[in-house]
Design a protein around this motif. Structure first.
Motif, PDB file in Angstrom:
ATOM      1  N   ILE A 103       9.549  35.212  20.782  1.00 21.46           N
ATOM      2  CA  ILE A 103       9.882  35.757  22.005  1.00 21.46           C
ATOM      3  C   ILE A 103       8.875  36.347  22.952  1.00 21.46           C
ATOM      4  CG2 ILE A 103      11.696  37.372  23.232  1.00 21.46           C
ATOM      5  CD1 ILE A 103      13.404  37.166  20.737  1.00 21.46           C
ATOM      6  N   SER A 104       8.020  37.091  22.244  1.00 25.71           N
ATOM      7  CA  SER A 104       6.943  37.669  22.880  1.00 25.71           C
ATOM      8  C   SER A 104       6.031  36.927  23.648  1.00 25.71           C
ATOM      9  CB  SER A 104       6.439  38.613  22.106  1.00 25.71           C
ATOM     10  OG  SER A 104       5.724  38.326  20.990  1.00 25.71           O
ATOM     11  N   ILE A 105       5.768  35.534  23.061  1.00 26.08           N
ATOM     12  CA  ILE A 105       4.683  34.842  23.309  1.00 26.08           C
ATOM     13  C   ILE A 105       4.978  33.557  24.051  1.00 26.08           C
ATOM     14  CG2 ILE A 105       3.063  36.080  21.780  1.00 26.08           C
ATOM     15  CD1 ILE A 105       3.292  33.455  20.124  1.00 26.08           C
ATOM     16  N   MET A 106       6.392  33.110  23.879  1.00 27.22           N
ATOM     17  CA  MET A 106       6.594  31.620  24.074  1.00 27.22           C
ATOM     18  C   MET A 106       6.511  31.521  25.836  1.00 27.22           C
ATOM     19  SD  MET A 106      10.371  30.797  22.173  1.00 27.22           S
ATOM     20  CE  MET A 106      10.459  29.205  22.670  1.00 27.22           C
ATOM     21  N   GLU A 107       6.624  32.397  26.615  1.00 23.48           N
ATOM     22  CA  GLU A 107       6.269  31.965  27.880  1.00 23.48           C
ATOM     23  C   GLU A 107       4.984  32.310  28.353  1.00 23.48           C
ATOM     24  OE1 GLU A 107       8.406  30.236  29.440  1.00 23.48           O
ATOM     25  OE2 GLU A 107      10.005  30.354  27.828  1.00 23.48           O
ATOM     26  N   SER A 108       4.229  32.837  27.419  1.00 18.81           N
ATOM     27  CA  SER A 108       2.814  33.389  27.991  1.00 18.81           C
ATOM     28  C   SER A 108       1.780  32.613  27.637  1.00 18.81           C
ATOM     29  CB  SER A 108       2.592  34.817  27.178  1.00 18.81           C
ATOM     30  OG  SER A 108       2.068  34.521  25.692  1.00 18.81           O
ATOM     31  N   ARG A 109       2.004  31.364  26.984  1.00 27.28           N
ATOM     32  CA  ARG A 109       0.750  30.476  26.487  1.00 27.28           C
ATOM     33  C   ARG A 109       0.392  29.684  27.867  1.00 27.28           C
ATOM     34  NH1 ARG A 109      -0.999  33.439  23.958  1.00 27.28           N
ATOM     35  NH2 ARG A 109      -2.561  32.029  23.232  1.00 27.28           N
ATOM     36  N   THR A 110      -1.090  29.554  28.033  1.00 30.82           N
ATOM     37  CA  THR A 110      -1.476  28.692  29.136  1.00 30.82           C
ATOM     38  C   THR A 110      -2.085  27.407  28.659  1.00 30.82           C
ATOM     39  OG1 THR A 110      -3.647  29.865  28.815  1.00 30.82           O
ATOM     40  CG2 THR A 110      -2.293  31.007  30.338  1.00 30.82           C
ATOM     41  N   SER A 111      -1.921  27.188  27.583  1.00 32.53           N
ATOM     42  CA  SER A 111      -2.068  25.905  27.244  1.00 32.53           C
ATOM     43  C   SER A 111      -0.825  25.138  26.417  1.00 32.53           C
ATOM     44  CB  SER A 111      -3.264  25.844  26.300  1.00 32.53           C
ATOM     45  OG  SER A 111      -4.495  26.289  26.869  1.00 32.53           O
ATOM     46  N   PRO A 112       0.116  24.864  26.998  1.00 33.58           N
ATOM     47  CA  PRO A 112       1.406  24.404  26.516  1.00 33.58           C
ATOM     48  C   PRO A 112       1.177  22.875  25.728  1.00 33.58           C
ATOM     49  CG  PRO A 112       1.495  24.228  28.987  1.00 33.58           C
ATOM     50  CD  PRO A 112       0.295  25.090  28.528  1.00 33.58           C
ATOM     51  N   ILE A 148      19.193  34.088  26.772  1.00 34.76           N
ATOM     52  CA  ILE A 148      18.918  33.722  25.370  1.00 34.76           C
ATOM     53  C   ILE A 148      17.853  34.435  24.489  1.00 34.76           C
ATOM     54  CG2 ILE A 148      18.429  31.983  23.709  1.00 34.76           C
ATOM     55  CD1 ILE A 148      19.312  29.899  25.812  1.00 34.76           C
ATOM     56  N   TYR A 149      16.923  34.699  25.145  1.00 40.10           N
ATOM     57  CA  TYR A 149      15.591  35.699  24.732  1.00 40.10           C
ATOM     58  C   TYR A 149      16.317  37.140  24.583  1.00 40.10           C
ATOM     59  CZ  TYR A 149      12.451  31.636  25.950  1.00 40.10           C
ATOM     60  OH  TYR A 149      11.930  30.406  25.913  1.00 40.10           O
ATOM     61  N   GLY A 150      16.846  37.343  25.635  1.00 38.41           N
ATOM     62  CA  GLY A 150      17.323  38.880  25.808  1.00 38.41           C
ATOM     63  C   GLY A 150      18.383  39.200  24.839  1.00 38.41           C
ATOM     64  N   PHE A 151      19.217  38.189  24.417  1.00 40.29           N
ATOM     65  CA  PHE A 151      20.482  38.563  23.465  1.00 40.29           C
ATOM     66  C   PHE A 151      19.673  38.429  22.043  1.00 40.29           C
ATOM     67  CE2 PHE A 151      23.687  37.112  20.385  1.00 40.29           C
ATOM     68  CZ  PHE A 151      24.600  37.716  21.025  1.00 40.29           C
ATOM     69  N   VAL A 152      18.798  37.482  21.863  1.00 34.47           N
ATOM     70  CA  VAL A 152      18.269  37.222  20.382  1.00 34.47           C
ATOM     71  C   VAL A 152      17.610  38.619  20.232  1.00 34.47           C
ATOM     72  CG1 VAL A 152      16.640  36.237  18.962  1.00 34.47           C
ATOM     73  CG2 VAL A 152      18.239  34.789  20.363  1.00 34.47           C
ATOM     74  N   LEU A 153      16.731  39.119  21.146  1.00 34.49           N
ATOM     75  CA  LEU A 153      15.884  40.498  20.883  1.00 34.49           C
ATOM     76  C   LEU A 153      16.701  41.582  20.667  1.00 34.49           C
ATOM     77  CD1 LEU A 153      13.043  41.402  21.282  1.00 34.49           C
ATOM     78  CD2 LEU A 153      13.534  41.944  23.385  1.00 34.49           C
ATOM     79  N   GLN A 154      17.921  41.669  21.237  1.00 30.53           N
ATOM     80  CA  GLN A 154      18.937  42.511  20.782  1.00 30.53           C
ATOM     81  C   GLN A 154      19.596  42.496  19.477  1.00 30.53           C
ATOM     82  OE1 GLN A 154      21.564  44.712  23.669  1.00 30.53           O
ATOM     83  NE2 GLN A 154      23.140  43.324  22.847  1.00 30.53           N
ATOM     84  N   GLU A 155      19.886  41.138  19.228  1.00 27.74           N
ATOM     85  CA  GLU A 155      20.691  40.742  18.000  1.00 27.74           C
ATOM     86  C   GLU A 155      19.635  40.988  16.813  1.00 27.74           C
ATOM     87  OE1 GLU A 155      23.133  36.863  16.702  1.00 27.74           O
ATOM     88  OE2 GLU A 155      21.472  36.556  17.705  1.00 27.74           O
ATOM     89  N   VAL A 156      18.588  40.556  16.805  1.00 25.88           N
ATOM     90  CA  VAL A 156      17.600  40.835  15.746  1.00 25.88           C
ATOM     91  C   VAL A 156      17.080  42.126  15.334  1.00 25.88           C
ATOM     92  CG1 VAL A 156      16.696  38.162  15.870  1.00 25.88           C
ATOM     93  CG2 VAL A 156      15.594  40.358  16.999  1.00 25.88           C
ATOM     94  N   ASN A 157      17.461  42.973  16.227  1.00 29.71           N
ATOM     95  CA  ASN A 157      17.178  44.437  16.168  1.00 29.71           C
ATOM     96  C   ASN A 157      18.436  45.537  15.874  1.00 29.71           C
ATOM     97  OD1 ASN A 157      14.214  45.016  16.796  1.00 29.71           O
ATOM     98  ND2 ASN A 157      14.601  43.550  18.289  1.00 29.71           N
ATOM     99  N   LEU A 158      19.434  44.681  15.522  1.00 28.52           N
ATOM    100  CA  LEU A 158      20.860  45.487  15.359  1.00 28.52           C
ATOM    101  C   LEU A 158      20.710  46.035  13.870  1.00 28.52           C
ATOM    102  CD1 LEU A 158      23.552  43.066  16.798  1.00 28.52           C
ATOM    103  CD2 LEU A 158      23.016  45.312  17.616  1.00 28.52           C
TER     104      LEU A 158
END
Length: 221
Positions: A103-112, A148-158
């Motif tokens: 989640i933390s890196i999927m949108e940050s890559r500059t060489s997709p 989706i990203y926000g939901f999963v981030l919350q879900e995996v930290n429950l």
């Protein structure tokens, strides 16, 4: 067995094998544990051997993101838009639950790579085929993925994974829920969370459905 024989029986080092090991390492110990040296140790090779297949840490991260995108379903082009977005959303959620570090890196890559670009293009294409304007297609992609990203981030930290864990956690919290101080939390817990069949995961489908309905309505206006 000699070192030479051990090397002969071990699978040859490839980019794909190295990336699979990097993903497994991040799944187990988190991205902070991922270094070229640690990855080489996991693969039982010399660190310098990795540089024949992966140029540097950024190259590894790019490849890991590509691996995750490769796990996500892209529904056929003729699939109804809402059906496609639901299927794709469920697939994204499943992949990110398996690999929460992504989640933390999927949108940050500059060489997709092709998996990443193909996925995004297919999502935009689905929106455009459903009659969305270019700006509305952009809105849809941003809104859906943010949810989706926000939901999963919350879900995996429950602090619970299933019903038994949930009951244990609630059992620890309940004594502190005074009816006078927290009436609505107590009401929610007793009349919803602790009822048979409750699953936090059901919130995902409900929220995604509202978003898709809202986007469809906005696209028609």
């Amino acid at each position: 067995m000699s070192t030479k024989k051990l090397r002969a029986t071990r699978a040859p080092l490839t980019r794909e094998r190295a990336l699979a090991a990097a993903v497994a390492l991040a799944d187990t110990d988190g991205l902070e544990a991922l270094t070229m040296r640690r990855l080489a140790r996991e693969l039982e090779v010399e660190a310098m051997s990795l540089y024949h297949h992966l140029a540097n840490k950024d190259d590894i991260l790019d490849g890991m993101v590509e691996t995750v995108f490769g796990e996500i379903e892209i529904p056929p082009k003729d699939t109804d838009w809402k059906v496609a977005m639901r299927r794709r959303g469920e697939s994204v959620r499943a992949a990110l639950t398996r690999h929460p570090w992504a989640i933390s890196i999927m949108e940050s890559r500059t060489s997709p790579g092709p998996n990443t670009l193909g996925h995004l293009d297919a999502m935009l294409g689905s929106c455009r085929a459903a009659g969305f304007s270019i700006p509305m297609a952009a809105h849809a992609v941003s809104l859906i993925d943010s949810y989706i990203y926000g939901f999963v981030l919350q879900e995996v930290n429950l602090p619970f994974d299933d019903t038994s864990d949930l009951e244990e956690v609630v059992g620890e919290i309940l004594p502190g829920l005074s009816p006078d101080e927290y009436p609505h939390l107590l009401e929610l817990t007793m009349n919803h969370v602790l009822q048979p069949g409750y699953s936090y995961g059901n919130e995902f489908e409900f929220g995604l459905g509202l978003i898709l309905d809202g986007l469809a309505a906005a696209a028609r206006s």
